[in-house]
Design a protein around this motif. Structure first.
Motif, PDB file in Angstrom:
ATOM      1  N   ALA A 224       0.831  -1.215   0.000  1.00 27.70           N
ATOM      2  CA  ALA A 224       0.000   0.000   0.000  1.00 27.70           C
ATOM      3  C   ALA A 224       0.862   1.260   0.000  1.00 27.70           C
ATOM      4  CB  ALA A 224      -0.941  -0.007   1.210  1.00 27.70           C
ATOM      5  N   LYS A 225       1.554   1.501   1.108  1.00 29.62           N
ATOM      6  CA  LYS A 225       2.329   2.737   1.243  1.00 29.62           C
ATOM      7  C   LYS A 225       3.486   2.817   0.250  1.00 29.62           C
ATOM      8  CE  LYS A 225       3.307   3.798   5.523  1.00 29.62           C
ATOM      9  NZ  LYS A 225       3.725   3.562   6.934  1.00 29.62           N
ATOM     10  N   GLY A 226       3.995   1.657  -0.169  1.00 25.45           N
ATOM     11  CA  GLY A 226       5.072   1.658  -1.151  1.00 25.45           C
ATOM     12  C   GLY A 226       4.663   2.301  -2.459  1.00 25.45           C
ATOM     13  N   VAL A 227       3.394   2.140  -2.829  1.00 28.32           N
ATOM     14  CA  VAL A 227       2.894   2.748  -4.065  1.00 28.32           C
ATOM     15  C   VAL A 227       2.845   4.265  -3.935  1.00 28.32           C
ATOM     16  CG1 VAL A 227       0.984   2.804  -5.719  1.00 28.32           C
ATOM     17  CG2 VAL A 227       1.576   0.664  -4.549  1.00 28.32           C
ATOM     18  N   LEU A 228       2.420   4.747  -2.775  1.00 28.00           N
ATOM     19  CA  LEU A 228       2.435   6.186  -2.520  1.00 28.00           C
ATOM     20  C   LEU A 228       3.854   6.731  -2.621  1.00 28.00           C
ATOM     21  CD1 LEU A 228       1.203   8.857  -1.554  1.00 28.00           C
ATOM     22  CD2 LEU A 228       1.441   8.020   0.802  1.00 28.00           C
ATOM     23  N   ASN A 229       4.810   6.027  -2.020  1.00 26.56           N
ATOM     24  CA  ASN A 229       6.213   6.461  -2.088  1.00 26.56           C
ATOM     25  C   ASN A 229       6.701   6.546  -3.527  1.00 26.56           C
ATOM     26  OD1 ASN A 229       6.399   6.572   0.716  1.00 26.56           O
ATOM     27  ND2 ASN A 229       7.179   4.474   0.891  1.00 26.56           N
ATOM     28  N   LEU A 230       6.324   5.554  -4.342  1.00 24.29           N
ATOM     29  CA  LEU A 230       6.779   5.531  -5.732  1.00 24.29           C
ATOM     30  C   LEU A 230       6.132   6.641  -6.545  1.00 24.29           C
ATOM     31  CD1 LEU A 230       8.568   3.998  -7.727  1.00 24.29           C
ATOM     32  CD2 LEU A 230       6.618   2.500  -8.208  1.00 24.29           C
ATOM     33  N   LEU A 231       4.854   6.851  -6.360  1.00 24.77           N
ATOM     34  CA  LEU A 231       4.159   7.922  -7.075  1.00 24.77           C
ATOM     35  C   LEU A 231       4.726   9.291  -6.705  1.00 24.77           C
ATOM     36  CD1 LEU A 231       0.526   6.579  -6.716  1.00 24.77           C
ATOM     37  CD2 LEU A 231       1.689   6.988  -8.895  1.00 24.77           C
ATOM     38  N   GLU A 232       5.027   9.473  -5.425  1.00 23.24           N
ATOM     39  CA  GLU A 232       5.618  10.736  -4.990  1.00 23.24           C
ATOM     40  C   GLU A 232       7.001  10.933  -5.595  1.00 23.24           C
ATOM     41  OE1 GLU A 232       5.144  13.743  -2.559  1.00 23.24           O
ATOM     42  OE2 GLU A 232       3.583  13.256  -4.007  1.00 23.24           O
ATOM     43  N   ALA A 233       7.764   9.862  -5.692  1.00 23.74           N
ATOM     44  CA  ALA A 233       9.094   9.949  -6.308  1.00 23.74           C
ATOM     45  C   ALA A 233       8.976  10.373  -7.769  1.00 23.74           C
ATOM     46  CB  ALA A 233       9.813   8.600  -6.192  1.00 23.74           C
ATOM     47  N   VAL A 234       7.985   9.839  -8.459  1.00 21.02           N
ATOM     48  CA  VAL A 234       7.748  10.237  -9.856  1.00 21.02           C
ATOM     49  C   VAL A 234       7.361  11.711  -9.927  1.00 21.02           C
ATOM     50  CG1 VAL A 234       6.292   9.855 -11.893  1.00 21.02           C
ATOM     51  CG2 VAL A 234       7.041   7.900 -10.512  1.00 21.02           C
ATOM     52  N   ARG A 235       6.504  12.132  -9.023  1.00 22.93           N
ATOM     53  CA  ARG A 235       6.012  13.517  -9.051  1.00 22.93           C
ATOM     54  C   ARG A 235       7.086  14.537  -8.701  1.00 22.93           C
ATOM     55  NH1 ARG A 235       3.800  17.502  -5.920  1.00 22.93           N
ATOM     56  NH2 ARG A 235       4.294  16.411  -3.973  1.00 22.93           N
ATOM     57  N   VAL A 236       7.811  14.307  -7.600  1.00 25.57           N
ATOM     58  CA  VAL A 236       8.756  15.327  -7.137  1.00 25.57           C
ATOM     59  C   VAL A 236       9.989  15.433  -8.022  1.00 25.57           C
ATOM     60  CG1 VAL A 236       7.974  15.087  -4.751  1.00 25.57           C
ATOM     61  CG2 VAL A 236       9.975  13.785  -5.519  1.00 25.57           C
TER      62      VAL A 236
END
Length: 336
Positions: free
Chosen positions: A105-117
Motif C-alpha cells: 500500500a504505502k510503497g505505491v504512494l512512495n513511488l508515485l511521490e518519487a515520480v512527481r517530485v
C-alpha cells in the motif's frame, strides 16, 4: 499500437517475480532499455535475474524508502514505469499484515511521490498492478457476468485491502496531478515462473514430482474456491498495451471463466496419466485462510474493446504448460 522503434527506457519494480520476468522479456523484445528495481545487496534472486536477463540494469532501492526511489527515477529517467512490487501472497498477508501494508500500500504512494517530485511525471507513464482480490467475492448483482471496472470492492484479506489503497492512491494521482497512471485489475494469472508458494505451481510441481517417483502426495487447503485463471504471459502484454493507449484508465484483465482448484488438480494429474487424483491429495487446516473468497470471475470486455487485448492460452493449455515445464525442470535439476 505497434512495436517501439526508438529506444525507450522502462523501470520495473518487482522484477524478480513472475510478472516481472515475463514483462522484462517482452520489453527487451520490443527494444526497450530495461531497469529493474531490486531490494538490498543480498537479494536472493539477484543472481538468477542476472543469469536470465543479463541486459537488465539493476538499481538497488526499496518501496519503503522514498529517497532510494527518487534516486532510481533520476538514474533511469524512464518513459514507462511498471509497479509490480508487492507482498503478493494472500496467505502470507494474514501472517504479516503490517509488512503487507508498508510495501503493497504505502510503497505505491512512495513511488508515485518519487515520480512527481522528480518531474518524471511529465514524460513517464505509470502502470499500477491492481488485483481481483480487491473485489473479494461480494455479490456484485451481475450474475454470471463477472466483475468489471465499475464493480464494488470488498477485499477479504490484508493483501486485498493494501492493494485497494494502492489502486485508489494511483487513481488519485492521475486525477489530482494529471499524471498518466493506468491500473490493471488482473485476475489470477499463472505460469512457469510462478513461485512454489502459490497453489497452482505447488500443484504442478507436486504432480511432476509424483510422476517422477520423488513424492507421494501434495498437501493443500480448501479445494472448492473458484478462480478466473489465465496465463501470465498474456497478462503482461495487456500491461504494456495499457501504457501505449492514448488515455490513462483502469482495465480488468481476465478470461471470463472460472475453474475450481479441484478442476486444476484433475487436469494436472491427467497430464501424467493419473485419473484417480484424490488419493494423492491431503488437506491441512494450516493452509486454509481465516476468510476465503468463494469465486472470482472477471469481465475483460473493456480491455478487449479498447485495447484489443485477448488472452491466447486456454485454461487447459495453462495447466499443461506448467506441468510439462515442472517435469522438465525436475529432470534437469535431478532433485526435488
Amino acid at each position: 499500437m505497434g512495436d517501439v522503434t526508438d529506444t525507450r527506457r522502462a523501470l520495473v519494480t518487482g522484477i524478480t517475480g513472475q510478472d516481472g520476468g515475463h514483462l522484462t522479456e517482452l520489453l527487451h523484445d520490443k527494444g526497450y532499455e530495461v531497469f529493474g528495481l531490486i531490494r538490498g545487496q543480498r537479494n536472493a534472486r539477484k543472481e538468477a535475474l542476472e543469469a536470465e536477463f543479463p541486459y537488465v540494469n539493476m538499481i538497488e532501492a526499496d518501496l519503503t524508502d522514498q529517497t532510494s526511489l527518487i534516486q532510481a527515477m533520476l538514474t533511469s529517467e524512464p518513459h514507462e514505469i511498471y509497479n509490480l512490487g508487492a507482498i503478493s501472497h494472500v496467505g502470507y498477508s494474514f501472517r504479516n499484515p503490517q509488512l503487507t501494508a508498508d510495501i503493497t500500500a504505502k510503497g505505491v504512494l512512495n513511488l508515485l511521490e518519487a515520480v512527481r517530485v522528480t518531474g518524471m511525471a511529465e514524460k513517464a507513464r505509470f502502470y499500477q498492478a491492481s488485483t481481483s482480490e480487491m473485489f473479494g467475492g461480494l455479490d456484485y448483482n451481475r450474475p454470471g457476468a463477472g466483475y468489471n471496472e465499475d464493480s464494488l470492492f470488498h477485499p477479504r484479506s490484508p493483501y486485498g485491502v493494501a492493494k485497494l489503497y494502492a489502486h485508489w492512491i494511483a487513481r488519485n494521482y492521475r486525477e489530482s496531478y494529471g499524471m498518466f497512471v493506468s491500473t490493471g485489475i488482473l485476475f489470477n494469472h499463472e505460469g512457469e515462473r510462478r513461485g512454489l508458494e502459490f497453489v497452482t505451481r505447488k500443484i504442478t510441481n507436486a504432480v511432476a514430482a509424483i510422476h517422477l517417483g520423488r513424492q507421494d502426495h501434495v498437501v493443500l487447503g480448501d479445494l472448492w474456491p473458484k478462480r478466473d485463471w489465465g496465463y501470465a504471459g498474456d497478462y503482461v502484454r495487456g500491461m504494456w498495451q495499457m501504457l501505449q493507449h492514448d488515455v490513462p484508465d483502469d482495465f480488468v484483465l481476465a478470461t471470463g471463466e472460472t475453474h475450481s482448484i479441484e478442476e486444476f488438480l484433475a487436469l494436472a494429474f491427467a497430464e501424467v496419466g493419473i485419473t484417480d487424483w484424490r488419493s494423492y491429495v491431503k488437506q491441512d487446516p494450516q493452509f486454509m485462510r481465516p476468510a476465503e473468497v468463494d469465486i472470482l470471475l472477471g469481465d475483460p470486455s473493456k480491455a478487449e474493446r479498447v485495447l484489443g487485448w485477448k488472452r491466447e492460452v486456454s485454461f487447459h493449455g495453462l495447466v499443461q504448460r506448467m506441468v510439462r515445464h515442472d517435469i522438465e525442470l525436475l529432470k534437469r535439476d535431478g532433485a526435488f
